[in-house]
Scaffold this motif. Structure first.
Motif, PDB file in Angstrom:
ATOM      1  N   TYR A  19     -18.836  18.027 -15.117  1.00 15.51           N
ATOM      2  CA  TYR A  19     -18.313  18.145 -13.756  1.00 15.51           C
ATOM      3  C   TYR A  19     -16.912  17.539 -13.674  1.00 15.51           C
ATOM      4  O   TYR A  19     -15.987  18.130 -13.097  1.00 15.51           O
ATOM      5  CB  TYR A  19     -19.243  17.452 -12.774  1.00 15.51           C
TER       6      TYR A  19
ATOM      7  N   GLU B 299     -13.358  19.319 -12.771  1.00 17.12           N
ATOM      8  CA  GLU B 299     -12.493  18.866 -11.683  1.00 17.12           C
ATOM      9  C   GLU B 299     -11.066  18.646 -12.179  1.00 17.12           C
ATOM     10  O   GLU B 299     -10.092  19.079 -11.536  1.00 17.12           O
ATOM     11  CB  GLU B 299     -13.050  17.571 -11.097  1.00 17.12           C
TER      12      GLU B 299
ATOM     13  N   ASP C 122     -20.392  24.720  -6.629  1.00 20.15           N
ATOM     14  CA  ASP C 122     -20.479  23.265  -6.697  1.00 20.15           C
ATOM     15  C   ASP C 122     -19.120  22.598  -6.883  1.00 20.15           C
ATOM     16  O   ASP C 122     -19.024  21.379  -6.871  1.00 20.15           O
ATOM     17  CB  ASP C 122     -21.438  22.824  -7.806  1.00 20.15           C
ATOM     18  N   MET C 123     -18.039  23.395  -7.032  1.00 24.27           N
ATOM     19  CA  MET C 123     -16.695  22.831  -7.112  1.00 24.27           C
ATOM     20  C   MET C 123     -15.947  22.971  -5.792  1.00 24.27           C
ATOM     21  O   MET C 123     -14.733  22.757  -5.731  1.00 24.27           O
ATOM     22  CB  MET C 123     -15.908  23.527  -8.232  1.00 24.27           C
TER      23      MET C 123
ATOM     24  N   ARG D 212     -22.859  21.627 -15.602  1.00 20.18           N
ATOM     25  CA  ARG D 212     -21.939  20.644 -15.018  1.00 20.18           C
ATOM     26  C   ARG D 212     -22.700  19.445 -14.465  1.00 20.18           C
ATOM     27  O   ARG D 212     -22.512  19.038 -13.325  1.00 20.18           O
ATOM     28  CB  ARG D 212     -21.055  21.301 -13.952  1.00 20.18           C
TER      29      ARG D 212
END
Length: 952
Positions: free
Chosen positions: A295, A299, A330-331, A753
């Motif tokens: 994750y 990012e 989810d981003m 992620r």
């Protein structure tokens, strides 16, 4: 031009309601051209009426009056026998066919006639009449297809159309423009009778290195008449309505633009600032797979690409977008932190990422962002424009936000695309063109939420594109990316552990960090092997077996120990973000176990062996290896009785029926051999080959199955050599490890992620692996970077090992049974604790942790330590709830906490801003802290950054 009795088109339908929605590109081009060409002002002036249409299969018997008949290619096959011949025999009838509008204009002799007239506000030409004809068609088809009754005043409309045509032929520009406005307004009133809201139109130009010169040339030439003229207010009846364009500039194209001539780049920036052009971009290139990253690395990659684009263009993209590859839901929090007004989730290169609705709300971690998810309209072709009006009308009728996202490359635009732009410059009958920034800021706001999952849409198709495109090592390259991402994060975690223990930031190589870690926890390195310190920089506790000289001290963190010559094989429990020391009974100077201790081991035995008679076993699992196939014929674990697991290698060629065994490969074992049979470890090796349904060899294999003491994981290290050549779609032609569970009611969750997401897809892309959940028991396929998995039937899962172009023959797989924390375990399979020989330590100092999070579904993903300007020790800790449930979280540190607060944006805060945030704790969601711990609530899959200040 001489007078004409009638201008008509023969179309292949019985009513306008049946007007084709879909047709091949050539047929669509001919059909729309045939409809619009009759609206040429000279033809309208000559006929003094609106062009009409007849059914191609039953046209009327035409008399000898002068008329123009246009026949598109779709209608030719439906004409009655001898009808065309009879019409062509009459000198008064012009029989017109052609592949496009230009060909029909040539046939009519209208190609080189008067082109345009100029007024104070705008230019008017035959193209504006063609656009009016297209708008008329779309509104009439929309009205009928939605089962409404037309309210168009056809006599009034015809009078205004004829007036405009007569004025154009006479050269009276002002009268022509006024009548044209009245004609467009009549169509707008017809549409407003049913739908008062205006559809949204977005014109998006795509760029590549090869089209960039043409793009800059089009800007220099000021292409598109509507853009080059005055764009006044909508309320002015003589105005030209704005029809802005947009351009997509992702990070790779931004680099190419920055290397272009300064005047070209500045011209684009000026057009964007002036509002004539909008833009979106800042996304990553298509060669970056977000699914292969953690994750935090995802990012960082998104943020860096966006900032790179902003720097190279000189403006910050108001809307986030990628040309190749979608951005998973989810981003959303990361994208929103960039300060954008919205995002485009479509993968334009692979044709995926769009949804059923055009504009939706994305909500992750309490952060909302609007996303454009409309299915793109190929503006270089005609087919998508056959039913544009009905499509937009149906969207409005169903309560959606009607959006036409017209996408094209520079210089590749259809006639209908230009017709729509011209219609919009006259009236909002088909909708209003928006810059992307204004589309999100001022356009109609959505209320439906994005139903798409966390996986990047189309990643499975990306594998196909790679393989078919000739890329090599599509499977192993993903393994390398995933393992590098985990290794990078482990290195950062080790440095954070040192900083947390020592109270000051740490930088350096792995070797330096190892020595610094020992010093920070008060241990001294030693040249002897009697005391061994294991350091675990991962968020998952591990159970690891090591060799030490002599006999270990029995302590809580020593799971078991057995002798091996002068050494002991010790299985040590090492906490997450912690360390454990296996201590020698005789102290750090001991060189080995005594003769008496070795004799006692011989007499008493060394305990239960992990490998015996084709069976691997420990206290938690039993794995039976099949001597006939070389695969796993049975796995036994947990309270449920019976076989729960099996595995074999398969070669797949083409699609297979769900439950059919026809054309399946067979796994044949040539040799099975026990390599290691000890109390701490067991390894069984099988070698053999794979055959197809005819018995021909298609591959050879060598598999090492390993079980270690006290571990719920089965490790497989193998090699597969492909004899038959793999070609074609990698999801249909591959070699794989196929595992099976007992229950057909199994559900699948991919580990992606650092989170676990439910999936119903048959093709799963998850580098960390997949959880097969049978409710009462769970099996984790921890694939250590082998990202591509395919569900076969209800209870089989293939993990792809070999596809076309793959040269890496070796692989590693890990199968875990009833693991307490699947995500954390899947991250840890490719990592071993660091080893360091140390001097003698006391029992109290032989084990410790620096960070501890509870419950075990919470992952401590990152820890950044720093000193503020006053010398206070701060840390930013990232917590990820790996499951979809809300949980109350406690995080403990090796230091006492004096303040803690949530951060909305981890990356954009300097030390002064951090100090301000600590002083404004009341403005933040609640973070409780006392002594060495913080407490907070995490919602499902939430990612939270907490700023912590420690006592001096």
């Amino acid at each position: 031009m001489a007078s004409i009795d009638e201008c008509c088109i023969l179309i292949p339908v019985s009513t306008l309601e049946d007007f084709p929605k879909h047709a091949g590109e050539e047929d669509a081009r001919s059909l729309l051209a045939a409809w619009t060409v009759l609206w040429h002002p000279e033809l309208v002036a000559a006929s003094q009426q609106t062009p009409t249409w007849y059914r191609a299969d039953s046209p009327p018997e035409f008399d000898d009056a002068p008329r123009v008949i246009v026949v598109p290619t779709l209608s030719v096959s439906q004409l009655p026998a001898d009808f065309e011949a009879n019409c062509r025999a009459k000198e008064t009838i012009q029989w017109i066919t052609g592949v496009d509008r230009q060909a029909m204009l040539d046939a009519l002799g209208l190609s080189k006639r008067a082109s345009s007239l100029q007024t104070e506000h705008r230019t008017v030409g035959p193209e504006d009449f063609f656009a009016l004809g297209y708008a008329m068609l779309q509104i009439q088809v929309m009205t009928r297809r939605l089962r409404y009754t037309s309210n168009l005043d056809e006599i009034h409309f015809q009078n205004k159309l004829v007036t405009a045509a007569d004025a154009f032929v006479a050269g009276d520009a002002d009268a022509c423009v006024a009548a044209m406005h009245d004609s467009y307004d009549a169509l707008a009133e017809e549409r407003d009778h049913y739908f008062s809201s205006d559809p949204h139109l977005v014109d998006l130009t795509l760029l590549s290195d090869s089209t960039l010169p043409a793009f800059f040339k089009s800007l220099q030439n000021g292409d598109d008449v509507a853009d080059s003229e005055t764009n006044d207010s909508v309320g002015d009846s003589t105005s030209v309505l704005a029809t802005p364009r947009n351009v997509l500039i992702d990070a790779p194209i931004a680099g190419a633009i920055s290397a272009s001539p300064t005047e070209d780049r500045q011209r684009l920036v000026n057009l964007i600032r002036g509002g004539e052009w909008g833009w979106a971009g800042g996304g990553l290139g298509g060669d970056v797979s977000l699914d292969a990253m953690t994750y935090s690395d995802t990012e960082n990659a998104i943020t860096q690409a966006y900032e790179q684009t902003a720097t190279q263009i000189g403006l910050r993209p108001p809307v986030y977008a990628r040309f190749s590859g979608t951005t998973p839901t989810d981003m959303t929090k990361v994208i929103a932190s960039l300060g954008v007004d919205g995002m485009i989730s479509v993968d334009f290169e692979n044709g995926s990422g769009f949804g059923d609705e055009a504009k939706v709300v994305r909500n992750t971690g309490g952060v909302e962002l609007h996303a454009l998810t409309a299915k793109p309209i190929d503006a270089s072709g005609e087919s998508a424009f056959l039913a544009l009006g009905p499509r937009l009308g149906e969207a409005i009728d169903s309560g959606e936000i009607a959006t036409g996202l017209m996408v094209h490359w520079t210089g590749y635009e259809s006639d209908s695309y230009h017709d729509v732009r011209r219609v919009a410059s006259w009236s909002l009958v088909l909708g209003r063109f928006w810059t992307l920034a204004e589309y999100f800021r001022s356009g109609e706001q959505p209320y439906h939420h994005d139903p798409s999952g966390a996986a990047t849409s189309g990643t499975d198709n990306a594998l196909v594109s790679q393989v078919v495109g000739g890329s090599s090592n599509a499977v192993s390259s993903m393994v390398e990316q995933a393992q590098q991402s985990i290794a990078k994060q482990n290195q950062a975690n080790l440095q954070a552990m040192i900083a947390l223990a020592s109270g000051k930031p740490c930088n350096g190589s792995v070797d330096d960090c190892e020595q610094a870690m020992l010093a920070s926890i008060g241990l001294k390195p030693s040249q002897h092997g009697g005391n061994l310190c294991l350091i675990n920089p991962t968020p998952c506790p591990v159970r690891h077996t090591v060799a030490i000289d002599g006999t270990p001290v029995k302590e809580d963190h020593i799971y078991a120990a057995t002798g091996s010559g002068k050494q002991s094989m010790v299985t040590v429990d090492v906490p997450a973000f912690g360390f454990s020391v296996a201590r020698n009974e005789a102290g750090g100077g001991s060189r080995g176990r005594s003769i008496g201790q070795r004799l006692r081991d011989v007499v008493s035995g060394t305990g239960k062996l992990c490998a015996i008679d084709g069976m691997l076993q420990n206290a938690f699992i039993e794995i039976a290896i099949d001597p006939q196939t070389g695969g796993i014929k049975g796995g036994y674990s947990g309270q449920s009785r019976g076989n729960r697991f099996s595995m074999r290698l398969v070669g797949v060629e083409g699609t297979q029926k769900k439950k059919s065994t026809e054309n399946e490969s067979q796994m044949v074992c040539d040799q099975m051999k026990t390599i290691v049979a000890k109390a701490e470890r067991g390894v069984i090796r099988t070698t053999g080959h794979l055959t197809d349904s005819t018995g021909a060899k298609i591959g050879a294999f060598e598999l090492d199955y390993q079980v270690t003491r006290g571990n719920r994981m089965l490790d497989i290290h193998g090699k597969i050599d492909v004899i038959s050549k793999l070609e074609g779609n990698p999801w249909q032609n591959y070699f794989a490890a196929r595992c099976a569970v007992a229950n057909e009611a199994v559900s699948y969750r991919m580990i992606l992620r650092d989170k676990m997401h439910r999936t119903s897809s048959r093709r799963i892309v998850a580098p960390l692996g997949v959880l097969m959940d049978e409710i009462e028991r769970q099996t984790v396929v921890a694939s250590a970077g082998l990202a591509y998995h395919r569900r076969v039937g209800d209870r089989f899962l293939d993990t792809l090992l070999q596809v076309q172009g793959e040269t890496q023959r070796q692989f590693s797989l890990h199968y875990g049974f009833d693991l307490p924390s699947p995500v954390l375990a899947a991250r840890s399979v490719a990592t071993e604790p660091l080893h360091a020989n140390v001097e003698t330590v006391s029992s109290d100092a032989s084990r410790g942790w620096l960070i501890h999070a509870a419950p075990n579904t919470v992952l401590v993903a990152n820890l950044d330590c720093m000193l503020d300007q006053k010398g206070k020790f701060l840390a930013i800790v990232r917590l990820i709830q790996t499951r979809s449930q809300t949980c109350n979280t406690t995080v403990r540190f090796c230091r006492n906490v004096s303040a803690a607060v949530r951060l909305d944006n981890r990356g954009s805060l300097d030390l002064d801003a951090l100090a301000t945030r600590l002083a404004e704790q009341s403005d933040s969601p609640r973070v409780e802290f006392s002594e060495d711990r913080i407490k907070l609530t995490l919602s499902g899959h939430e990612v939270v950054d907490v700023l912590v200040q420690f006592d001096a």
